[in-house]
Design a protein around this motif. Structure first.
Motif, PDB file in Angstrom:
ATOM      1  N   MET A 316      69.336  47.793  20.155  1.00 33.23           N
ATOM      2  CA  MET A 316      70.256  47.635  19.152  1.00 33.23           C
ATOM      3  C   MET A 316      69.911  47.782  17.758  1.00 33.23           C
ATOM      4  SD  MET A 316      73.658  47.288  18.349  1.00 33.23           S
ATOM      5  CE  MET A 316      74.397  46.757  19.669  1.00 33.23           C
ATOM      6  N   ALA A 317      68.634  47.021  17.348  1.00 41.69           N
ATOM      7  CA  ALA A 317      68.136  47.344  16.369  1.00 41.69           C
ATOM      8  C   ALA A 317      67.636  48.746  15.643  1.00 41.69           C
ATOM      9  CB  ALA A 317      66.945  46.430  15.971  1.00 41.69           C
ATOM     10  N   PHE A 318      67.175  49.466  16.878  1.00 45.10           N
ATOM     11  CA  PHE A 318      66.606  50.668  16.704  1.00 45.10           C
ATOM     12  C   PHE A 318      67.662  51.717  16.672  1.00 45.10           C
ATOM     13  CE2 PHE A 318      62.655  50.234  19.314  1.00 45.10           C
ATOM     14  CZ  PHE A 318      61.906  49.819  18.273  1.00 45.10           C
ATOM     15  N   MET A 319      68.778  51.507  17.085  1.00 41.71           N
ATOM     16  CA  MET A 319      70.110  52.395  17.068  1.00 41.71           C
ATOM     17  C   MET A 319      70.863  52.144  15.719  1.00 41.71           C
ATOM     18  SD  MET A 319      73.264  52.361  19.696  1.00 41.71           S
ATOM     19  CE  MET A 319      73.722  50.860  19.569  1.00 41.71           C
ATOM     20  N   ILE A 320      70.833  51.017  15.142  1.00 43.26           N
ATOM     21  CA  ILE A 320      71.312  50.860  13.891  1.00 43.26           C
ATOM     22  C   ILE A 320      70.531  51.379  12.866  1.00 43.26           C
ATOM     23  CG2 ILE A 320      71.754  49.042  11.898  1.00 43.26           C
ATOM     24  CD1 ILE A 320      72.403  46.986  14.339  1.00 43.26           C
ATOM     25  N   ILE A 321      69.131  51.310  12.921  1.00 45.80           N
ATOM     26  CA  ILE A 321      68.495  51.999  11.907  1.00 45.80           C
ATOM     27  C   ILE A 321      68.472  53.478  12.003  1.00 45.80           C
ATOM     28  CG2 ILE A 321      65.803  52.295  11.262  1.00 45.80           C
ATOM     29  CD1 ILE A 321      65.117  49.326  12.367  1.00 45.80           C
ATOM     30  N   LEU A 322      68.437  53.909  13.027  1.00 43.94           N
ATOM     31  CA  LEU A 322      68.369  55.379  13.094  1.00 43.94           C
ATOM     32  C   LEU A 322      69.824  55.733  12.685  1.00 43.94           C
ATOM     33  CD1 LEU A 322      66.718  56.331  16.723  1.00 43.94           C
ATOM     34  CD2 LEU A 322      65.931  56.625  14.229  1.00 43.94           C
ATOM     35  N   SER A 323      71.057  55.233  13.073  1.00 40.29           N
ATOM     36  CA  SER A 323      72.289  55.442  12.436  1.00 40.29           C
ATOM     37  C   SER A 323      72.471  55.579  10.928  1.00 40.29           C
ATOM     38  CB  SER A 323      73.410  54.652  12.969  1.00 40.29           C
ATOM     39  OG  SER A 323      73.255  54.597  14.494  1.00 40.29           O
ATOM     40  N   ILE A 324      71.769  54.609  10.287  1.00 37.68           N
ATOM     41  CA  ILE A 324      71.706  54.446   8.934  1.00 37.68           C
ATOM     42  C   ILE A 324      70.793  55.823   8.378  1.00 37.68           C
ATOM     43  CG2 ILE A 324      70.763  53.276   6.809  1.00 37.68           C
ATOM     44  CD1 ILE A 324      71.278  50.720   8.510  1.00 37.68           C
ATOM     45  N   LEU A 325      69.862  56.084   8.801  1.00 32.66           N
ATOM     46  CA  LEU A 325      68.903  57.073   8.448  1.00 32.66           C
ATOM     47  C   LEU A 325      70.028  58.610   8.698  1.00 32.66           C
ATOM     48  CD1 LEU A 325      65.585  56.440   9.811  1.00 32.66           C
ATOM     49  CD2 LEU A 325      66.155  56.363   7.463  1.00 32.66           C
ATOM     50  N   GLU A 326      70.344  58.678   9.746  1.00 35.91           N
ATOM     51  CA  GLU A 326      71.494  59.773  10.107  1.00 35.91           C
ATOM     52  C   GLU A 326      72.578  59.799   9.025  1.00 35.91           C
ATOM     53  OE1 GLU A 326      72.781  62.708  13.403  1.00 35.91           O
ATOM     54  OE2 GLU A 326      70.771  61.914  12.332  1.00 35.91           O
ATOM     55  N   VAL A 327      73.183  58.739   8.683  1.00 37.92           N
ATOM     56  CA  VAL A 327      74.389  58.734   7.762  1.00 37.92           C
ATOM     57  C   VAL A 327      73.737  59.200   6.306  1.00 37.92           C
ATOM     58  CG1 VAL A 327      75.861  57.379   6.200  1.00 37.92           C
ATOM     59  CG2 VAL A 327      75.820  57.297   8.849  1.00 37.92           C
ATOM     60  N   ILE A 328      72.602  58.594   5.992  1.00 34.37           N
ATOM     61  CA  ILE A 328      72.067  58.846   4.670  1.00 34.37           C
ATOM     62  C   ILE A 328      71.673  60.348   4.464  1.00 34.37           C
ATOM     63  CG2 ILE A 328      69.903  58.383   3.239  1.00 34.37           C
ATOM     64  CD1 ILE A 328      69.806  55.752   4.164  1.00 34.37           C
ATOM     65  N   ILE A 329      71.171  60.847   5.405  1.00 36.90           N
ATOM     66  CA  ILE A 329      70.582  62.359   5.432  1.00 36.90           C
ATOM     67  C   ILE A 329      71.918  63.229   5.419  1.00 36.90           C
ATOM     68  CG2 ILE A 329      69.701  64.167   6.853  1.00 36.90           C
ATOM     69  CD1 ILE A 329      67.715  62.206   7.764  1.00 36.90           C
ATOM     70  N   ILE A 330      73.049  62.933   6.071  1.00 31.44           N
ATOM     71  CA  ILE A 330      74.097  63.778   5.736  1.00 31.44           C
ATOM     72  C   ILE A 330      74.870  63.597   4.839  1.00 31.44           C
ATOM     73  CG2 ILE A 330      76.501  63.827   6.969  1.00 31.44           C
ATOM     74  CD1 ILE A 330      75.539  63.102   9.582  1.00 31.44           C
ATOM     75  N   LEU A 331      74.916  62.425   4.134  1.00 30.46           N
ATOM     76  CA  LEU A 331      75.349  62.253   2.599  1.00 30.46           C
ATOM     77  C   LEU A 331      74.487  62.973   1.786  1.00 30.46           C
ATOM     78  CD1 LEU A 331      76.467  58.501   2.673  1.00 30.46           C
ATOM     79  CD2 LEU A 331      77.951  60.586   2.869  1.00 30.46           C
ATOM     80  N   LEU A 332      73.361  62.799   1.833  1.00 28.47           N
ATOM     81  CA  LEU A 332      72.536  63.747   0.892  1.00 28.47           C
ATOM     82  C   LEU A 332      72.787  65.231   1.169  1.00 28.47           C
ATOM     83  CD1 LEU A 332      69.093  61.656   1.220  1.00 28.47           C
ATOM     84  CD2 LEU A 332      70.841  61.638  -0.819  1.00 28.47           C
ATOM     85  N   LEU A 333      73.001  65.702   2.270  1.00 29.65           N
ATOM     86  CA  LEU A 333      72.873  67.171   2.560  1.00 29.65           C
ATOM     87  C   LEU A 333      74.188  67.567   1.999  1.00 29.65           C
ATOM     88  CD1 LEU A 333      71.991  69.588   3.950  1.00 29.65           C
ATOM     89  CD2 LEU A 333      73.326  68.680   6.071  1.00 29.65           C
ATOM     90  N   ILE A 334      75.292  66.862   1.989  1.00 28.16           N
ATOM     91  CA  ILE A 334      76.674  67.041   1.391  1.00 28.16           C
ATOM     92  C   ILE A 334      76.563  67.281  -0.126  1.00 28.16           C
ATOM     93  CG2 ILE A 334      78.893  66.166   1.192  1.00 28.16           C
ATOM     94  CD1 ILE A 334      78.878  65.244   3.988  1.00 28.16           C
ATOM     95  N   PHE A 335      75.814  66.209  -0.739  1.00 28.41           N
ATOM     96  CA  PHE A 335      75.954  66.067  -2.388  1.00 28.41           C
ATOM     97  C   PHE A 335      74.955  66.913  -2.757  1.00 28.41           C
ATOM     98  CE2 PHE A 335      78.297  62.225  -0.946  1.00 28.41           C
ATOM     99  CZ  PHE A 335      79.309  62.177  -1.611  1.00 28.41           C
ATOM    100  N   LEU A 336      74.020  67.192  -1.860  1.00 29.98           N
ATOM    101  CA  LEU A 336      72.769  67.818  -2.727  1.00 29.98           C
ATOM    102  C   LEU A 336      72.728  69.287  -2.272  1.00 29.98           C
ATOM    103  CD1 LEU A 336      69.842  65.223  -2.605  1.00 29.98           C
ATOM    104  CD2 LEU A 336      71.472  65.747  -4.615  1.00 29.98           C
ATOM    105  N   ARG A 337      73.580  69.617  -1.363  1.00 31.69           N
ATOM    106  CA  ARG A 337      73.421  71.108  -0.682  1.00 31.69           C
ATOM    107  C   ARG A 337      73.256  72.407  -1.865  1.00 31.69           C
ATOM    108  NH1 ARG A 337      76.949  75.205  -0.394  1.00 31.69           N
ATOM    109  NH2 ARG A 337      78.843  73.895  -1.381  1.00 31.69           N
TER     110      ARG A 337
END
Length: 706
Positions: A316-337
């Motif tokens: 569960m901890a691994f899944m939460i950490i990876l999910s946070i990283l996934e969301v951060i990368i997607i948001l950075l991709l959207i705003f820094l495209r």
């Protein structure tokens, strides 16, 4: 809004104003930081003087040739030991004594011999036999057999035992080999110590090991040398292939940079997505299993980390950490495209610039040659300084003696009071040193030698950066590329750097050299404090090392961009550093994005080139493939040419990409200056490429109307 803009520029500097006469690197410029140039010239004169003094007093033979107990060279032409090239130790076991680390000399008599012993023989057995003439050549020069056995061994006139030995680094070490799983020297497992008792030969083996490692190192070195002699031309071919691949990769970045970056981003997102899915599947699989619901807090710390993989809470901890990283990368991709697209366009533009200034790819050879000169002068000066001491003789004694370690004169020692106070003592060569003012200043001269090496090496690197920046800036500020590109931009930039900005380059190199020499001193102190138990001192030393490491990285980054501004505007170092720093701070997001994108591409390029050439070398030297009719030569160790090709390929790729990286950084600063200087009007047109103008929705009005 105007007040906010004024406050913004007040904090981060003032943008460059429009200058109608500015068309790229300024040619009418003056000398900058003249005082630093004078200091550099004076320092070089002093450095040459130190070298001359070191070469006058130094004697590199002390490094090349071993010395006996009287400080005389073995195998040196023109001396009485000219035909005795090897050093023989009376008792090699004593070379494992801690005294060796302090005095750099084994506390046992040493003599120069024609050849190392080839048989096992004791002094007691040889004394009254026909082997004594053979044994006598391993006694001190001028030995006369007119003493008793005890007196001979006490006075150190002859060794107690001879063992079969082989020369290694001009020194005789026991010939160690294994017999039925037992380490042996020659054919014996015991020897007499000269006092009637027999000792296990393992003591001798261990002493030899501690003194110079395992003897097989010599055979290993010879086999490696043989491998180089039969495979050197194939190694050269592999390095040429690496050079071609590096150049090809830089050219292909013009067309594939965007694809590689976006594929990388998509792959990262997919890998993280699979990681989330895998964690969820493991979390679901452990549902209902005994012990899987135990919390991490209740379990505590376990040395076997695999235990945690049987807990649902871990996944569960691994899944939460990876999910946070996934969301951060997607948001950075959207705003820094858009900024990612700008970075890709700059990388493509850098590939075009390198194509138009192709001779820039050869400039690393100039830097390499100048660095080799700096390294050679530093190394030679260091060797001569370290060998400019005089022979120092000290008293050695196998038993307790209050005079042990005191200096002595070997010529007067037999009749001196010291020999009567310690009858078993010997006046023996210990090391090279001295008590004069020059000898006391040797440590300071070595520090000055290291400091000048750092200063000159950094100056050479700075000269290369300014030269490349001037050439690539000429490309960017050419409105019609490549028609407006000046002839020989690289040579022009090199001449401007040396003629006008030697002082500025010396200033930047000096700052960096001071930080680097401080780091060297901290490393030296850290080595001296390792044996100490003061935890506060260790903590403070760690903090200082970390701080100066960070400071060195920051200064290198600042110097690099300051040199670009020097190449363009011809301003002094401080002004250039300030303008570059504030320019980057006003565009910090673009700086971060471009830095990470280029880092990824360079890492990918190095891995691709080194991996490709390394795999090709592996298959070739292991006889798995053939090139035409030729096949790989027979080798002792196939990894020798493979590792050489891999390391050489990495250095070649690094050299090519360092030029490309300087090109990207130069074009980036020029691009930022272009945005602040110009507005696209007929009087102030943009100099950026059409791709960058399209990304930023910028146009040159004159071109648009036409």
């Amino acid at each position: 809004m105007g007040a906010e803009r004024q406050h913004y520029y007040g904090k981060l500097g003032t943008p460059q104003k429009y200058d109608p006469t500015f068309k790229g690197p300024i040619y009418n410029r003056g000398c900058t930081d003249v005082i630093c140039c004078v200091f550099l010239l004076l320092a070089i004169v002093g450095y040459v003087a130190v070298g001359i003094i070191a070469w006058t007093h130094g004697d590199p033979r002390k490094v090349i040739y071993p010395t006996d107990s009287r400080g005389e060279f073995c195998g040196q032409k023109g001396t009485k030991n000219a035909n005795k090239p090897y050093l023989f130790y009376f008792n090699i076991v004593k070379c494992a004594s801690p005294l060796v680390l302090l005095e750099f000399q084994c506390p046992t008599p040493q003599i120069c011999v024609e050849k190392c012993p080839d048989r096992y023989l004791t002094y007691l057995n040889a004394r009254n036999s026909r082997d004594f003439e053979y044994y006598k050549q391993f006694c001190v020069p001028g030995f006369q057999n007119n003493k008793g056995v005890a007196e001979v061994l006490r006075d150190g006139d002859c060794p107690a035992v001879l063992t079969p030995s082989k020369p290694l680094a001009r020194r005789c070490f026991p010939a160690i080999h294994a017999h039925k799983g037992v380490l042996m020297v020659g054919n014996e497992t015991t020897y007499e110590d000269g006092h009637g008792s027999r000792k296990n030969i393992t003591e001798l083996v261990e002493g030899a090991k501690k003194a110079n490692g395992v003897l097989e190192a010599r055979q290993l070195a010879m086999r490696i040398f043989e491998d180089y002699t039969v495979s050197w031309y194939w190694i050269v071919i592999g390095l040429v292939i690496a050079m071609v691949l590096s150049l090809l990769f830089i050219i292909l970045l013009r067309f594939l940079a965007g694809i590689m970056v976006w594929v990388m981003i998509v792959m990262v997102i997919l890998v993280l997505g699979y990681g989330i899915f895998h964690c969820y599947m493991e979390y679901s699989r452990l549902r209902g299993e005994a012990g899987s619901d135990v919390s991490l807090v209740d379990l505590g710390f376990q040395t076997d980390l695999r235990v945690y993989l049987h807990l649902r809470q871990t996944w569960m901890a691994f899944m939460i950490i990876l999910s946070i990283l996934e969301v951060i990368i997607i948001l950075l991709l959207i705003f820094l495209r858009k900024r990612i697209l700008i970075a890709i366009a700059l990388i493509k533009e850098a590939s075009r610039a390198v194509g138009y200034v192709m001779c820039s790819m050869l400039y690393p050879l100039v830097t390499f040659f100048l660095l080799c000169l700096c390294i050679a002068y530093w190394a030679c000066t260091a060797v001569f300084l370290s060998t400019s001491n005089e022979a120092v003789y000290k008293i050695f004694d196998d038993v307790a003696c209050p005079l042990t370690g005191k200096t002595c004169n070997p010529e007067t020692f037999p009749s001196a009071n010291e020999s009567r106070q310690c009858p078993n003592a010997r006046c023996q060569f210990a090391f090279y040193g001295g008590e004069s003012g020059y000898h006391r200043a040797l440590l300071g001269l070595q520090i000055f030698n290291a400091f000048m090496f750092f200063w000159l090496a950094n100056f050479v690197l700075a000269l290369g950066q300014v030269t490349l920046a001037g050439a690539f800036a000429s490309y960017y500020w050419a409105l019609r590329k490549p028609d407006d590109l000046p002839a020989f931009p690289l040579f022009s930039a090199f001449g401007r750097a040396l003629r006008y900005h030697t002082g500025s380059l010396a200033f930047g190199a000096l700052i960096l050299a001071i930080v680097q020499i401080i780091r060297v001193i901290l490393e030296y102190l850290d080595q001296r404090l390792k044996a100490a138990e003061n935890k506060f001192a260790k903590f403070l030393m760690t903090c200082l090392k970390c701080c100066f490491w960070c400071l060195e990285k920051f200064i290198k980054f600042l110097n690099r961009n300051a040199y670009i501004m020097i190449a363009i505007y011809g301003t002094n170092f401080c002004t250039s550093a300030r303008n570059a720093f504030f320019l980057l701070m006003r565009n910090i997001i673009r700086v971060a994005v471009l830095d990470k994108v280029t880092d990824f591409l360079f890492l990918l390029g190095k891995l691709l080139i080194v991996g490709s050439v390394g795999i090709l070398a592996f298959f070739f030297f292991t006889h798995r493939i053939r090139i035409v009719q030729d096949t790989a030569p027979p080798l002792n160790y196939y990894w020798v040419p493979i590792l050489t090709v891999i390391v050489g390929s990495y250095l070649i790729a690094h050299g090519f990409f360092s030029v490309y990286g300087m090109c990207v950084d130069t074009l980036f600063l020029c691009f930022l200056e272009d945005l602040e200087r110009n507005d696209g009007s007929a009087e102030r047109p943009y100099f950026m490429s059409s791709t960058l103008k399209k990304l930023l929705n910028k146009t040159n009005k004159k071109l648009a109307e036409s």
